[in-house]
Design a protein around this motif. Structure first.
Motif, PDB file in Angstrom:
ATOM      1  N   PHE A   1     -14.609   9.287   3.320  1.00  0.00           N
ATOM      2  CA  PHE A   1     -14.528   7.996   3.997  1.00  0.00           C
ATOM      3  C   PHE A   1     -15.835   7.228   3.821  1.00  0.00           C
TER       4      PHE A   1
ATOM      5  N   SER B   1     -13.156  -1.688  -4.221  1.00  0.00           N
ATOM      6  CA  SER B   1     -13.313  -0.782  -3.086  1.00  0.00           C
ATOM      7  C   SER B   1     -11.954  -0.343  -2.555  1.00  0.00           C
ATOM      8  N   ALA B   2     -11.042  -1.289  -2.509  1.00  0.00           N
ATOM      9  CA  ALA B   2      -9.707  -0.945  -2.017  1.00  0.00           C
ATOM     10  C   ALA B   2      -9.058   0.092  -2.928  1.00  0.00           C
TER      11      ALA B   2
ATOM     12  N   ALA C   1     -10.544   3.394  -2.320  1.00  0.00           N
ATOM     13  CA  ALA C   1     -10.022   3.964  -1.062  1.00  0.00           C
ATOM     14  C   ALA C   1      -8.729   4.719  -1.321  1.00  0.00           C
ATOM     15  N   PHE C   2      -7.957   4.247  -2.308  1.00  0.00           N
ATOM     16  CA  PHE C   2      -6.681   4.906  -2.585  1.00  0.00           C
ATOM     17  C   PHE C   2      -6.880   6.368  -2.976  1.00  0.00           C
TER      18      PHE C   2
ATOM     19  N   ALA D   1      -8.326   8.484  -0.127  1.00  0.00           N
ATOM     20  CA  ALA D   1      -7.289   8.756   0.875  1.00  0.00           C
ATOM     21  C   ALA D   1      -6.315   9.813   0.358  1.00  0.00           C
ATOM     22  N   ARG D   2      -6.104   9.802  -0.957  1.00  0.00           N
ATOM     23  CA  ARG D   2      -5.168  10.771  -1.520  1.00  0.00           C
ATOM     24  C   ARG D   2      -5.670  12.195  -1.314  1.00  0.00           C
TER      25      ARG D   2
END
Lengths: 514, 523
Positions: A411, A448-449, A452-453, A456-457
Motif C-alpha cells: 500500500f 499510479s492507479a 495500484a492494480f 492490490a492483486r
C-alpha cells in the motif's frame, strides 16, 4: 617547468564518510585473509556495520556543521544533497548488510553461494548448494559498492563520477551472480547486468569526452559556465548530455534503458536485490540530480523535453508491464521502474521543492523497498524462495503477520495515504505542478492507479484466496532480517503520519553548491 | 478549540485496537467491546448535535494544528450542519450494523465449510471483522469532519482500505473481483482528485501562502479555465464515489458481494462522501464551473434516476436490486445538489440521511433473509411472510421508505429535491418524477415475489427475526417514521449550511415569477 606538478590540496574531513566506508571495505579484505574461518562471518558483519555507523556519524557531524564546500580541487561537492543521500545510503546499507547476514532462512545457511564460478547444474555446484560451506567476500564487495555509491552523488567532476560509477557497479555485477539457489538465473543476471552495464558506462564515458570537447573541462561548474557563453558548439553539448543521460538513466532503471532490471532483480540473491533496488537507485538519482541541476542548470530547455519523454515512458511502461508479471521479484522490479518514473517527475520540476521532494522520495522508497525484499526472502519452499505469485495464495491465513506487513508495504508503494509512499508522491507531484509540469502529473496519477492494480492483486492473493495445499512456508527469520523489516515498516508508517521532520531536513538539504 | 470531534474520531480507533488485540477465542467479548465503543460514539455525537448552534458560526467544534508545515497542511476539523447530520448518521448506523452483523462471520464460516474440503483454513476472524468496522467508522467521521482539503483527501483514500478488506475477506462468492473493482474505481477517481488538489494548492500558493484550508481556498480567484479543469478533477472522483451514472458500475458488484454490515456502510455512508463532496468542495471552490456544468450534471442525474430504477426492476439478485435502487436515489441527490436552490439543496442533504436509513434497513432485512435462505436470488423465495411475518413487515416498511411513501422520511427529501429542481429545471424534475413510479414497481414487485404467494417446502422451517435482529432494525424504522412526520430538527441544522453553500456558488433562489431563468444569469 614540466616537472613542477603540485600535489592537490585535499581537505580530508569532508571526505570522512566516504573514506570510512572504503576503509571498512579494505579492512574486510584483510579480515578475509587473516581471521580464522569460523570467526570470519561475525567479524565481517561487525566491521561492515561499524563502518557504516561511523560513516553515518561523520555525515551527521558534517551536516550539523552545515557548510557546503567543494573539496579536492572542486572534484567533490560536499553539500546538502550529497550529505542527505550519503546518510540515507548509510542507513539503507546497514539494512542490506543485515539482510546479507541472515543465516536461518536457507536450510544450508547463508544466502550466497561460496563458489559462484562453478557451472550451474554441475556436480560441484549441486554439492556446494547443500554444503554449509560459507564464504564471506560478499561483505567487502558490498562495502566497496556502498563506498562507490557514497561517492557517486558527491561528484562534481564527470571523470570522478565515472570512476565512482565503476566502483559501485563492478561489485554489484559480481554479487548478482552469487545466489545459492537457482544458479542459472543468477549467473544470467550477473552476465546481463555486466554486459549492459559496461555498455552504459561506455556511453557515459563518451558523453564525458564530448562534453570535454564542448566546455574544455569535465568540471560541472565549468560546464555550467560554458553553457551560458555564446559561440560554443551546441551539437557537442546535446550529444554529450544525451550520452551522459543514457549512462545515468541506465543506472536508475528508466525506460528505454530498463531491460536489465527485471532479470537482474529476479536472478540476484534477494538481499543483493534489496541493495540494488534501494541503494543504487538513491546513489544514481543523486548523481543525476547533480548533473542536471548543477552542470546543465541553465540549459534546461535543451534536456527537459528528453527527460519528459523518458519520465512518461518510464511510468507507463513500468506500470503496465508490472501488471503482467507472475513473479514477485519481477513485479517489484517493474514497480521500481514505475517509481523511477515518479521520481523523475520530481527531478523535472527543476525547483527547490522538486529537489527536496526527490530527496524525500528516495529516502522513503529506500526503506519501503528494503523491507519488501526482506519479506520476499522469507517466503520459501523446498527449492528456495517461493517467488511465483500463485504460491503466495492464502498467505494471510498461514501467517497473518508477514502478509499484513507485506500488504502495508505494498500500500505504501501504491501511495495510499497514511503511508510514507503517499507523502513522497505528493511531494514530487506538488513540486512538478509548481514547476509547470501539470501534464506529467496527470500521467503520473494515472500510472499510479495502474500500479495500484497489481499491488492490490497481491493483497487479493494473500488475503482473499484460499491457501494451496503444498504452499510455501514462511521461515522465521533471525534478528538480522527482523530488525531490518521492523525498521523499514516503522519508517514507512511514521513518515506517512509525521513526515515534517524529514521533510524539513530534505528542505534544508536541497541546495546544491555550484 | 474544541477537542470533541477529535475525541469522537479517536474513540472507535481505540476500540478497534482493543478488539484487534484481544486474545484468540474472545470473540464474544470482542463484539461487546465493539458495540460498546460504537454506543459511546453515538452518545458523544448526540451531545455534539445538542450543542450545535444552527445560527452560529458556519464551522463549529473546530480544532486546528499545524501538521505538515512543508506543504501548508493542517490537522483541521470542524462541522457545519451538513457534515454534522452525516456524522450523526454514521454514529447511528455503526451500532446498528454491529448488532445486525453479530453472527455473520460465524455464518460465513459455516457456509464456507459446507461445500469445500479445507475447513480449518476457512475460519474467518471475528475480531478483524469488528475491528475493521470500527476503523472504518473513524475514517468516515474524519472525512466529514475535515476542514483541511489535504486531511479530507487522506481520509477519502485511507477509508478505502478497511472497506476493501471487508468486501474481500467477508464478502460473497465474487468478493475478490468486487473488492478490486471497488478499490480501483475509487482510486482512479481519487488520484485524479489528487492532481486537482495539488493544482488547487499551487494556485493558492500563487496568491499567498500555499494552503489547504477550506475557508482560505474558497477565497481564491481562479480563472475560468482553471476552475473547469479542477472542477472536473474533483467531480469525477465524487461522481465515482456517489455513484452517478455512468460511473456507477462498481456499486452493484460491491454492494452485492459485501457482507451485510459492509454493504450498509458502503451504500449508506461511504457513497455519501461523493454527494457531500459536491456540496462541500465542487460548488464553493469552483462556483463558475459548477454553474457551467450544472445542466450536464442534472442530465446525468436524471438518467441515473430512470436507468437505476429500470435496472433495479430487472435484477434477479436482491442485493444487486438494492444497489441499483441506490443508483436511482443518488440521481435524486445529485440533482438536488446541482439545482442550486435552497430547497433542493436541503432536500439533497436530508435525502443523504434518509437514504442511509432506508437503504440501510433494506440491506439489513435482506441480509437477514439471505442468512436464513442461503440464497440471494428472488426466485428462490416465495411466501416468506407466512413463516416470518415480522421480517416481511419490516421489509415492507423499509421498502416503502425507499420508494418515498408520504409519512416516511424519504418522501420529504424527495419532494424537496423535486420541488427545488422544478423551479429551475422543469423538464428534469418532471422526468425524474417518473422515477417514483418505477421505484414503487421495483420495491413492490420484489416484495410480492419473495414474501407473498405460496410458501415453498424448503422454507417451511424458516425462523422469524430474532430479538437482536429486530432491535437492530427498530432504531432505523423509528427514525424513518419520526423524520417522516417531523423533519424540522434535522432541516433546521441543514438549512443554514445549505444557504451558505448556495451563496458561495452565487445562486439565488429564483423568485416564483421567473421560473425559467437559467442559473448562469443570476450571478
Amino acid at each position: 617547468m614540466p616537472t613542477d606538478i603540485q600535489a592537490p590540496s585535499i581537505a580530508y574531513l569532508p571526505l570522512l564518510p566516504i573514506l570510512i566506508v572504503f576503509g571498512a571495505a579494505t579492512l574486510g579484505v584483510l579480515v578475509e585473509a587473516f581471521v580464522p574461518a569460523h570467526q570470519r562471518r561475525l567479524s565481517q558483519v561487525v566491521v561492515a556495520v561499524a563502518g557504516l555507523v561511523a560513516s553515518l556519524g561523520a555525515v551527521i557531524y558534517l551536516a550539523a556543521d552545515g557548510t557546503s564546500r567543494l573539496v579536492a580541487e572542486s572534484a567533490l561537492a560536499i553539500d546538502g544533497p550529497a550529505l542527505f543521500l550519503q546518510g540515507t545510503l548509510c542507513v539503507l546499507g546497514i539494512g542490506s548488510i543485515l539482510l546479507l547476514s541472515e543465516r536461518r532462512l536457507d536450510r544450508s545457511g547463508g544466502v550466497v553461494v561460496s563458489q559462484a564460478a562453478n557451472a550451474p547444474g554441475s556436480r560441484e555446484d549441486l554439492r556446494l548448494a547443500e554444503s554449509s560451506h560459507v564464504q564471506t567476500e560478499v561483505y567487502p564487495l558490498a562495502m566497496f559498492a556502498l563506498g562507490g555509491m557514497l561517492l557517486f552523488p558527491a561528484c562534481n567532476n564527470l571523470l570522478l563520477m565515472f570512476v565512482a560509477l565503476e566502483v559501485l557497479s563492478l561489485p554489484l555485477y559480481l554479487m548478482a551472480g552469487l545466489a545459492r539457489r537457482r544458479r542459472l538465473l543468477s549467473q544470467e543476471a550477473a552476465l546481463k547486468y555486466f554486459l549492459l552495464g559496461a555498455f552504459a558506462s561506455a556511453f557515459f564515458l563518451y558523453g564525458v569526452a564530448l562534453l570535454y570537447g564542448y566546455a574544455g573541462s569535465v568540471d560541472l561548474g565549468d560546464i555550467l559556465t560554458a553553457t551560458s557563453q555564446a559561440g560554443k558548439s551546441d551539437g557537442l553539448l546535446y550529444l554529450g548530455v544525451a550520452m551522459l543521460g543514457v549512462g545515468l538513466l541506465f543506472k536508475v532503471g528508466a525506460v528505454p534503458f530498463q531491460a536489465w532490471t527485471p532479470d537482474v532483480y529476479q536472478g540476484s540473491p534477494t538481499p543483493v536485490t534489496a541493495l540494488m533496488a534501494a541503494c543504487t537507485k538513491v546513489a544514481a538519482f543523486g548523481a543525476l540530480l547533480r548533473v542536471f541541476y548543477v552542470g546543465f542548470g541553465t540549459s534546461q530547455w535543451d534536456w527537459r523535453p528528453m527527460l519528459w519523454a523518458v519520465a512518461i515512458l518510464t511510468m507507463v511502461v513500468g506500470a503496465i508491464l508490472a501488471v503482467t508479471q507472475t513473479d514477485v521479484k519481477r513485479m517489484l522490479a517493474y514497480s521500481s521502474i514505475a517509481h523511477t518514473g515518479f521520481i523523475l517527475v520530481g527531478v523535472i520540476a527543476i525547483n527547490k521543492s522538486g529537489l527536496s521532494g526527490t530527496l524525500f522520495y528516495l529516502l522513503t522508497y529506500g526503506f519501503t523497498t528494503i523491507a519488501s525484499f526482506a519479506v520476499v526472502g522469507l517466503v520459501r519452499d523446498s527449492a528456495g524462495e517461493a517467488t511465483h505469485l500463485a504460491q503466495w495464495a492464502g498467505l494471510g491465513k498461514r501467517s497473518p503477520l508477514v502478509a499484513g506487513v507485506f500488504a502495508l508495504l505494498l500500500f505504501a508503494l501504491a501511495g495510499i495515504p497514511l503511508t510514507s509512499g503517499f507523502m513522497a508522491k505528493f511531494a514530487v507531484f506538488k513540486a512538478a505542478t509548481e514547476g509547470g509540469a501539470t501534464a506529467l502529473v496527470v500521467v503520473g496519477v494515472i500510472a499510479s492507479a495502474v500500479t495500484a492494480f497489481f499491488y492490490a492483486r497481491v493483497v487479493v492473493l494473500m488475503f482473499f484466496q484460499e491457501p494451496t495445499v503444498d504452499g510455501p512456508t514462511v521461515a522465521v527469520p533471525s534478528a538480522y532480517t527482523a530488525v531490518t523489516i521492523a525498521v523499514g515498516v516503522a519508517f514507512t508508517v511514521i513518515l506517512g503520519i509525521v513526515p515534517q521532520p524529514v521533510l524539513d531536513l530534505a528542505g534544508k538539504a536541497a541546495t546544491f553548491i555550484r | 478549540m474544541s477537542p470533541s470531534l477529535t475525541l469522537i474520531g479517536v474513540v472507535p480507533l481505540v476500540g478497534a485496537l482493543v478488539v484487534a488485540l484481544l486474545p484468540q477465542g474472545k470473540d464474544v467479548l470482542a463484539k461487546q467491546v465493539a458495540l460498546a465503543t460504537s454506543l459511546v460514539v453515538l452518545v458523544l455525537t448526540l451531545v455534539l448535535c445538542v450543542n450545535f448552534d444552527p445560527q452560529g458560526d458556519r464551522f463549529q467544534f473546530v480544532q486546528s494544528y499545524d501538521w505538515i508545515r512543508a506543504f501548508g497542511v493542517h490537522y483541521a476539523v470542524g462541522v457545519d450542519g451538513i457534515a454534522l447530520v452525516l456524522v450523526a448518521l454514521i454514529a447511528v448506523l455503526v451500532p446498528v450494523v454491529l448488532l445486525a452483523s453479530w453472527d455473520d462471520v460465524e455464518a460465513l464460516t459455516e457456509v464456507g465449510t459446507e461445500g469445500s474440503d479445507a475447513p480449518a483454513a476457512k475460519r474467518k476472524s471475528v475480531r478483524s471483522f469488528f475491528a475493521l468496522l470500527l476503523v472504518l467508522e473513524t475514517m468516515m467521521i474524519g472525512v466529514f469532519a475535515a476542514t483541511d482539503l489535504f486531511l479530507f483527501y487522506v481520509f477519502f483514500e485511507a477509508m478505502l482500505i478497511p472497506m476493501y478488506f471487508l468486501i474481500g475477506s467477508y464478502g460473497g462468492p465474487r468478493r475478490s473481483y468486487a473488492a478490486v473493482k471497488f478499490l480501483l474505481y475509487s482510486l482512479v477517481g481519487g488520484l485524479l482528485m489528487l492532481a486537482a488538489v495539488i493544482g488547487l494548492y499551487v494556485q493558492s500558493a500563487k496568491q499567498g501562502p500555499g494552503t489547504f484550508s477550506f475557508e482560505a481556498l474558497t477565497q481564491l480567484n481562479l480563472s475560468h479555465t482553471t476552475q473547469a479543469w479542477l472542477f472536473l478533477g474533483f467531480f469525477i472522483a465524487f461522481a465515482i464515489k456517489a455513484p452517478l451514472f455512468p460511473f456507477h458500475t462498481w456499486l452493484p458488484d460491491a454492494g452485492a458481494e459485501a457482507p451485510t454490515g459492509g454493504a450498509v456502510l458502503l451504500v449508506g455512508v461511504l457513497d455519501k462522501v461523493g454527494t457531500f463532496g459536491f456540496l462541500r468542495y465542487c460548488l464553493p471552490l469552483f462556483p463558475w464551473a459548477a454553474r457551467e456544468f450544472a445542466p450536464y450534471v442534472i442530465a446525468l442525474s436524471v438518467i441515473g434516476v430512470i436507468y437505476g430504477a429500470l435496472l433495479a426492476m430487472g435484477q434477479k439478485d436482491l442485493k444487486r436490486l438494492v444497489s441499483y435502487t441506490s443508483v436511482a436515489h443518488f440521481g435524486f441527490i445529485g440533482m438536488g445538489c446541482f439545482a442550486f436552490t435552497t430547497q433542493a439543496g436541503t432536500g439533497a442533504v436530508l435525502y443523504m440521511v434518509n437514504h442511509g436509513l432506508s437503504t440501510g434497513a433494506l440491506f439489513m432485512v435482506i441480509g437477514f433473509l439471505i442468512n436464513r435462505g442461503r440464497s440471494r436470488f428472488i426466485s428462490d423465495y416465495s411466501g416468506i411472510a407466512k413463516v416470518a411475518p415480522t421480517l416481511a413487515a419490516l421489509f415492507f416498511v423499509s421498502g416503502l421508505s425507499s420508494l418515498a411513501l408520504p409519512g416516511l422520511s424519504t418522501f420529504i427529501s424527495e419532494f424537496l429535491v423535486l420541488v427545488g429542481t422544478f423551479e429551475r429545471y422543469t423538464v428534469a424534475a418532471v422526468v425524474a418524477t417518473t422515477g417514483i413510479i418505477l421505484a414503487a414497481l421495483y420495491i413492490l414487485l420484489a416484495y410480492q415475489r419473495t414474501m407473498q404467494g405460496a410458501l415453498s417446502s424448503a422454507h417451511a422451517a424458516l425462523k422469524d427475526l430474532s430479538g437482536r435482529e429486530v432491535a437492530a432494525l427498530a432504531p432505523l424504522i423509528a427514525l424513518m417514521i419520526l423524520l417522516g412526520f417531523y423533519p424540522k430538527p434535522v432541516t433546521d441544522i441543514i438549512n443554514p449550511a445549505v444557504k451558505v453553500t448556495m451563496q458561495e456558488v452565487g445562486a439565488q433562489d429564483p423568485a416564483p415569477t421567473d421560473v425559467a431563468k437559467p442559473a448562469a444569469e443570476s450571478k
